[in-house]
Scaffold this active site. Structure first.
Site, PDB file in Angstrom:
ATOM      1  N   HIS A 262      30.850  71.263  36.901  1.00 26.88           N
ATOM      2  CA  HIS A 262      31.915  72.252  36.773  1.00 26.88           C
ATOM      3  C   HIS A 262      31.715  73.506  37.600  1.00 26.88           C
ATOM      4  CE1 HIS A 262      33.930  70.752  32.817  1.00 26.88           C
ATOM      5  NE2 HIS A 262      33.794  69.808  33.731  1.00 26.88           N
ATOM      6  N   HIS A 286      26.236  69.382  29.393  1.00 24.16           N
ATOM      7  CA  HIS A 286      26.884  68.130  29.754  1.00 24.16           C
ATOM      8  C   HIS A 286      26.219  67.626  31.034  1.00 24.16           C
ATOM      9  CE1 HIS A 286      30.953  68.282  27.403  1.00 24.16           C
ATOM     10  NE2 HIS A 286      29.896  68.188  26.634  1.00 24.16           N
TER      11      HIS A 286
END
Length: 418
Positions: A262, A286
């Site tokens: 991200h 994550h």
């Protein structure tokens, strides 16, 4: 084969002992570090609310490998197979769209009862469950805005969905005896030039405050918020940016989620862990593999996966960091993807636990950076694989790539019939 692994393990213990590493202590610590597998690898993020619906929100699952799970029963069976091939403690991460109901349920009306089969399954497998509201792939997310929508009715719908999700998450923690980490991610943003960047962020902040206003037992539920750089269809402006959510998690003292895909291609979340931990009480990681930005490839034992594990171990963050996986590859066998990715995450944790950390810290504290670099490089050649194979055998799972035979057999007997 077992005899050879035992012999290699005995030699490995001696090698590691020579550099001050207690192998048995490392394995005991590894048994305290669960990795939360993500259910959406098994069905390409379709869920059971409307499994034929289009996937939206800047997310894409590419490939058409046969055997995708189409029901919760199939998905749990596939997870059972994957879990049987992965050593050590695991958890499962669910999205709200994986509910089970005989009749349609709107997302703002989900209840713990819609996930009771998942709880029963988790109890049977001695797993903890984590949760996510699903703020994408829905008619009320079609314009690219959910919690930051300028439409008060749309915004209220998503607020209620997240509030309902918190109650589901808390029910998981209460029933399973381990807190459920609930991660809020929204796809909100714009494809092209944006005039008002402040208004959506102000609305998102207010909506999040309303969502978390009800205090829940932290022994049952943990709130986490996740940023993103951009998404397909939101290339120019993402409401929930890194700056927004870092500020939000810091000021509200929620957990902060760092996703490996991200950020900008030259950024890595391993470098952000130590900074974020100065300001937030917990982190949710994550772990993914962003080949081209957030492409969510299966986790491999690469430098960044290892660096993430090293940061957790070197800074003794075992009680403050939650490790989750987030990838979805529909071009290969989906069960194999789970097994490869989760085993690699655990291998990285084991390698980090087997570092001669006392020697490395001593060299660094004394300013002997030559020795530090030499030790870092030499320890890469220490026989960690022998320790891993023993760990697998102790957990009754295949020690080497022999697990693929089980997956192929399952594919022939089960997946090919779907």
């Amino acid at each position: 084969m077992t005899k050879l692994i035992d012999q290699a393990f005995d030699l490995a213990k001696q090698r590691f002992a020579a550099v001050g590493v207690d192998v048995e202590a490392a394995l005991a610590k590894l048994d305290q570090l669960p990795v939360s597998m993500h259910c959406w690898q098994g069905d390409d993020v379709r869920g059971f609310e409307n499994p034929q619906g289009a996937l939206t929100g800047g997310i894409q699952a590419t490939g058409n490998y046969p055997g995708r799970a189409t029901t919760a029963v199939e998905l749990r069976a596939d997870l059972d197979k994957a879990l049987s091939l992965i050593p050590g403690p695991k958890r499962l991460n669910l999205h709200a769209i994986y509910l089970e109901s005989d009749s349609p349920v709107e997302r703002n009306e989900i209840e713990p009862k819609h996930f009771s089969n998942w709880v029963d399954w988790a109890k049977k497998n001695r797993l903890g469950l984590d949760f996510n509201p699903t703020c994408f792939s829905h008619p009320l997310s079609a314009d690219g805005f959910t919690l930051s929508s300028a439409n008060p009715e749309t915004r209220q719908f998503w607020i209620e969905h997240c509030q309902a999700s918190r109650k589901v998450s808390a029910s998981f923690g209460e029933q399973l005896g381990t807190p459920s980490v609930m991660n809020i991610w929204v796809p909100d943003g714009m494809k092209d030039l944006t005039v008002d960047r402040f208004g959506p962020r102000q609305r998102l902040m207010t909506a999040l405050d309303e969502i978390i206003s009800e205090k829940l037992n932290p022994q049952h539920h943990i709130d986490a918020v996740e940023s993103k750089l951009f998404g397909i269809g939101a290339e120019s402006y993402t409401v929930g940016s890194n700056e927004f959510f870092l500020g939000y998690a810091t000021s509200r003292q929620t957990a902060l989620t760092l996703d490996a895909g991200h950020f900008h291609p030259t950024e890595v979340i391993s470098d952000k862990i130590s900074t974020a931990m100065l300001y937030v009480p917990r982190l949710l990681l994550h772990v993914s593999r962003p080949v081209r930005w957030d492409s969510d490839h299966v986790v491999i034992l690469d430098d960044e996966t290892q660096a993430i594990a090293n940061e957790i171990v070197r800074n003794d963050l075992f009680d403050k960091v939650h490790i989750g996986l987030d990838f979805f590859d529909a071009s290969i066998n989906r069960i194999a993807a789970w097994v490869i990715g989760t085993r690699n995450a655990k291998k990285a944790l084991l390698r980090a636990l087997l570092e001669p950390l006392d020697q490395l810290r001593k060299a660094e504290n004394e300013g002997d950076y030559t020795l530090r670099l030499a030790l870092l490089e030499e320890q890469k050649s220490l026989p960690w694989q022998a320790v891993w194979e023993t760990y697998c055998l102790r957990n009754d799972v295949p020690a080497d790539a022999g697990w693929i035979t089980d997956v192929r057999r399952y594919e022939q007997q089960i997946l090919s019939q779907r």
